[in-house]
Scaffold this motif. Structure first.
Motif, PDB file in Angstrom:
ATOM      1  N   VAL A 104      65.329 112.541  12.251  1.00 29.01           N
ATOM      2  CA  VAL A 104      64.710 112.306  10.941  1.00 29.01           C
ATOM      3  C   VAL A 104      63.473 113.192  10.767  1.00 29.01           C
ATOM      4  O   VAL A 104      63.175 113.655   9.661  1.00 29.01           O
ATOM      5  CB  VAL A 104      64.374 110.806  10.755  1.00 29.01           C
ATOM      6  CG1 VAL A 104      63.679 110.565   9.425  1.00 29.01           C
ATOM      7  CG2 VAL A 104      65.653 109.969  10.838  1.00 29.01           C
ATOM      8  N   ALA A 105      62.771 113.444  11.874  1.00 29.38           N
ATOM      9  CA  ALA A 105      61.558 114.273  11.795  1.00 29.38           C
ATOM     10  C   ALA A 105      61.883 115.762  11.611  1.00 29.38           C
ATOM     11  O   ALA A 105      61.043 116.529  11.132  1.00 29.38           O
ATOM     12  CB  ALA A 105      60.716 114.083  13.061  1.00 29.38           C
ATOM     13  N   GLY A 124      58.649 105.527   9.822  1.00 31.50           N
ATOM     14  CA  GLY A 124      58.530 104.735   8.601  1.00 31.50           C
ATOM     15  C   GLY A 124      59.840 104.694   7.810  1.00 31.50           C
ATOM     16  O   GLY A 124      60.247 103.647   7.305  1.00 31.50           O
ATOM     17  N   TRP A 125      60.503 105.830   7.742  1.00 32.33           N
ATOM     18  CA  TRP A 125      61.780 105.872   7.012  1.00 32.33           C
ATOM     19  C   TRP A 125      62.872 105.110   7.741  1.00 32.33           C
ATOM     20  O   TRP A 125      63.705 104.449   7.119  1.00 32.33           O
ATOM     21  CB  TRP A 125      62.193 107.315   6.719  1.00 32.33           C
ATOM     22  CG  TRP A 125      61.492 107.797   5.503  1.00 32.33           C
ATOM     23  CD1 TRP A 125      60.379 108.595   5.445  1.00 32.33           C
ATOM     24  CD2 TRP A 125      61.806 107.444   4.151  1.00 32.33           C
ATOM     25  NE1 TRP A 125      59.988 108.757   4.138  1.00 32.33           N
ATOM     26  CE2 TRP A 125      60.845 108.076   3.325  1.00 32.33           C
ATOM     27  CE3 TRP A 125      62.804 106.665   3.555  1.00 32.33           C
ATOM     28  CZ2 TRP A 125      60.854 107.941   1.944  1.00 32.33           C
ATOM     29  CZ3 TRP A 125      62.810 106.542   2.174  1.00 32.33           C
ATOM     30  CH2 TRP A 125      61.842 107.171   1.384  1.00 32.33           C
ATOM     31  N   ARG A 149      72.603 105.310   8.405  1.00 31.75           N
ATOM     32  CA  ARG A 149      71.233 104.989   7.979  1.00 31.75           C
ATOM     33  C   ARG A 149      70.261 106.070   8.417  1.00 31.75           C
ATOM     34  O   ARG A 149      69.345 106.450   7.687  1.00 31.75           O
ATOM     35  CB  ARG A 149      70.777 103.668   8.601  1.00 31.75           C
ATOM     36  CG  ARG A 149      71.344 102.456   7.926  1.00 31.75           C
ATOM     37  CD  ARG A 149      71.216 101.250   8.836  1.00 31.75           C
ATOM     38  NE  ARG A 149      72.098 100.202   8.377  1.00 31.75           N
ATOM     39  CZ  ARG A 149      71.699  99.165   7.641  1.00 31.75           C
ATOM     40  NH1 ARG A 149      70.434  99.025   7.347  1.00 31.75           N
ATOM     41  NH2 ARG A 149      72.570  98.285   7.222  1.00 31.75           N
ATOM     42  N   VAL A 150      70.458 106.537   9.639  1.00 29.87           N
ATOM     43  CA  VAL A 150      69.591 107.597  10.162  1.00 29.87           C
ATOM     44  C   VAL A 150      69.779 108.871   9.327  1.00 29.87           C
ATOM     45  O   VAL A 150      68.800 109.541   8.959  1.00 29.87           O
ATOM     46  CB  VAL A 150      69.885 107.858  11.657  1.00 29.87           C
ATOM     47  CG1 VAL A 150      69.069 109.037  12.182  1.00 29.87           C
ATOM     48  CG2 VAL A 150      69.601 106.600  12.489  1.00 29.87           C
ATOM     49  N   ALA A 151      71.029 109.171   8.996  1.00 29.43           N
ATOM     50  CA  ALA A 151      71.304 110.374   8.185  1.00 29.43           C
ATOM     51  C   ALA A 151      70.640 110.257   6.814  1.00 29.43           C
ATOM     52  O   ALA A 151      70.128 111.240   6.273  1.00 29.43           O
ATOM     53  CB  ALA A 151      72.808 110.568   8.038  1.00 29.43           C
ATOM     54  N   ILE A 152      70.642 109.051   6.263  1.00 35.86           N
ATOM     55  CA  ILE A 152      70.004 108.855   4.956  1.00 35.86           C
ATOM     56  C   ILE A 152      68.485 108.982   5.089  1.00 35.86           C
ATOM     57  O   ILE A 152      67.829 109.618   4.267  1.00 35.86           O
ATOM     58  CB  ILE A 152      70.427 107.509   4.344  1.00 35.86           C
ATOM     59  CG1 ILE A 152      71.900 107.585   3.956  1.00 35.86           C
ATOM     60  CG2 ILE A 152      69.573 107.165   3.133  1.00 35.86           C
ATOM     61  CD1 ILE A 152      72.504 106.264   3.532  1.00 35.86           C
ATOM     62  N   ALA A 153      67.934 108.410   6.159  1.00 34.02           N
ATOM     63  CA  ALA A 153      66.492 108.552   6.402  1.00 34.02           C
ATOM     64  C   ALA A 153      66.133 110.034   6.491  1.00 34.02           C
ATOM     65  O   ALA A 153      65.131 110.482   5.924  1.00 34.02           O
ATOM     66  CB  ALA A 153      66.091 107.822   7.683  1.00 34.02           C
ATOM     67  N   ARG A 154      66.966 110.799   7.175  1.00 36.19           N
ATOM     68  CA  ARG A 154      66.689 112.235   7.316  1.00 36.19           C
ATOM     69  C   ARG A 154      66.747 112.951   5.961  1.00 36.19           C
ATOM     70  O   ARG A 154      65.979 113.868   5.690  1.00 36.19           O
ATOM     71  CB  ARG A 154      67.690 112.870   8.293  1.00 36.19           C
ATOM     72  CG  ARG A 154      67.399 114.334   8.568  1.00 36.19           C
ATOM     73  CD  ARG A 154      68.444 114.966   9.444  1.00 36.19           C
ATOM     74  NE  ARG A 154      69.776 114.787   8.881  1.00 36.19           N
ATOM     75  CZ  ARG A 154      70.878 115.230   9.440  1.00 36.19           C
ATOM     76  NH1 ARG A 154      70.835 115.836  10.607  1.00 36.19           N
ATOM     77  NH2 ARG A 154      72.047 115.041   8.868  1.00 36.19           N
ATOM     78  N   VAL A 157      63.401 111.822   3.951  1.00 34.71           N
ATOM     79  CA  VAL A 157      62.065 111.936   4.548  1.00 34.71           C
ATOM     80  C   VAL A 157      61.191 112.991   3.861  1.00 34.71           C
ATOM     81  O   VAL A 157      59.974 112.876   3.832  1.00 34.71           O
ATOM     82  CB  VAL A 157      62.186 112.188   6.077  1.00 34.71           C
ATOM     83  CG1 VAL A 157      62.650 113.604   6.379  1.00 34.71           C
ATOM     84  CG2 VAL A 157      60.880 111.902   6.797  1.00 34.71           C
ATOM     85  N   THR A 158      61.821 114.002   3.292  1.00 38.60           N
ATOM     86  CA  THR A 158      61.050 115.060   2.644  1.00 38.60           C
ATOM     87  C   THR A 158      60.722 114.729   1.191  1.00 38.60           C
ATOM     88  O   THR A 158      60.111 115.541   0.496  1.00 38.60           O
ATOM     89  CB  THR A 158      61.833 116.394   2.661  1.00 38.60           C
ATOM     90  OG1 THR A 158      63.136 116.126   2.132  1.00 38.60           O
ATOM     91  CG2 THR A 158      61.963 116.953   4.070  1.00 38.60           C
TER      92      THR A 158
END
Ligand SMILES: Nc1ncnc2c1ncn2[C@@H]1O[C@H](COP(=O)(O)OP(=O)(O)O)[C@@H](O)[C@H]1O
Ligand SMILES: [Mg+2]
Length: 226
Positions: A104-105, A124-125, A149-154, A157-158
């Motif tokens: 995500v970062a 946070g995301w 979910r992780v893919a969506i957070a990624r 995030v921007t």
């Protein structure tokens, strides 16, 4: 009439002898959530990737604001995608060697954010998407729903202005699919982001502002849902 934020005008795209898009037009307004539906093989993914500047059409035009994507260099399009677009594909496409929080970062690090700040934002995301439990897990250790979910957070995030999602819940069971989708849409609506999502699911389509049906590479005329 409001201005479109992303627009395809008479786009054609073929793969060998297969005409995936045959003069497809679609204009999406700022803040709109559009669901793209239609039979398998009708050109939904191809349209999404053309709008996102990943695929280059053979004919027709794709616009982002006042910019014509075909006029931009490969580098400028990549930069545009990184800064303004969030892309969620069907199977997550996470980097297998990185943990959830590192995945995500990553978009922030590519934009030269400081590592500590990027990690804080990424965490946070993950929390907002209900994926904090897997923050330190590798993609191979996650369930399909967690990975998505992780893919969506990624993708979020921007703070993208436009989110493109290709069957974001297609690989999930109904319950986790609904959660993931709700998280995506809540976030988008809170931030005023524009969403173009491909889906097979009628309920997903019903949660959009507008449904666009594609058949044989062209957009069918449909009544406006409001
Ligand atoms: N990379 C590719 N190479 C060859 N054919 C492709 C490729 N991508 C899509 N196609 C073909 O283009 C058509 C539209 O595909 P696609 O846009 O993926 O449809 P959908 O997402 O609606 O299922 C299909 O006939 C598909 O087989
Ligand atoms: Mg597809």
């Amino acid at each position: 009439m409001s201005e479109a934020v992303v627009e395809a005008r008479a786009v054609r795209k073929a793969f060998g002898r297969t005409e995936a898009l045959r003069g497809t037009s679609l204009a999406v307004e700022e803040g709109e959530v559009v669901a793209v539906t239609g039979p398998s093989g009708s050109g939904k993914s191809t349209l999404l990737l053309c709008l996102a500047g990943v695929l280059r059409p053979e004919a027709g035009e794709v616009w982002y604001d006042a910019r014509k994507l075909s006029d931009l260099s490969e580098n400028d399009r990549t930069r545009l995608r990184r800064r303004e677009f969030g892309l969620v594909l069907q199977f997550g496409q996470l980097v297998p060697e990185l943990t959830a929080v590192q995945n995500v970062a990553l978009p922030l690090l590519l934009e030269k954010h400081d590592r500590r700040a990027a990690t804080t934002m990424a965490t946070g995301w993950l929390e907002r998407l209900g994926a904090l439990d897997v923050a330190d897990a590798l993609p191979g250790e996650m369930s399909g729903g967690e990975g998505q979910r992780v893919a969506i957070a990624r993708a979020l995030v921007t703070g993208p202005r436009v989110i493109f999602a290709d069957e974001p819940t297609g690989a999930l069971d109904t319950v986790s699919g609904e959660h993931v989708l709700a998280a995506l849409l809540t976030t988008a609506r809170e931030s005023g982001a524009t969403v173009v999502m491909v889906t097979h699911d009628n309920r997903v389509a019903a949660s959009a502002d507008r449904e666009v049906v594609i058949r044989d590479g062209v957009v069918e005329l449909t009544p406006v849902i409001s």
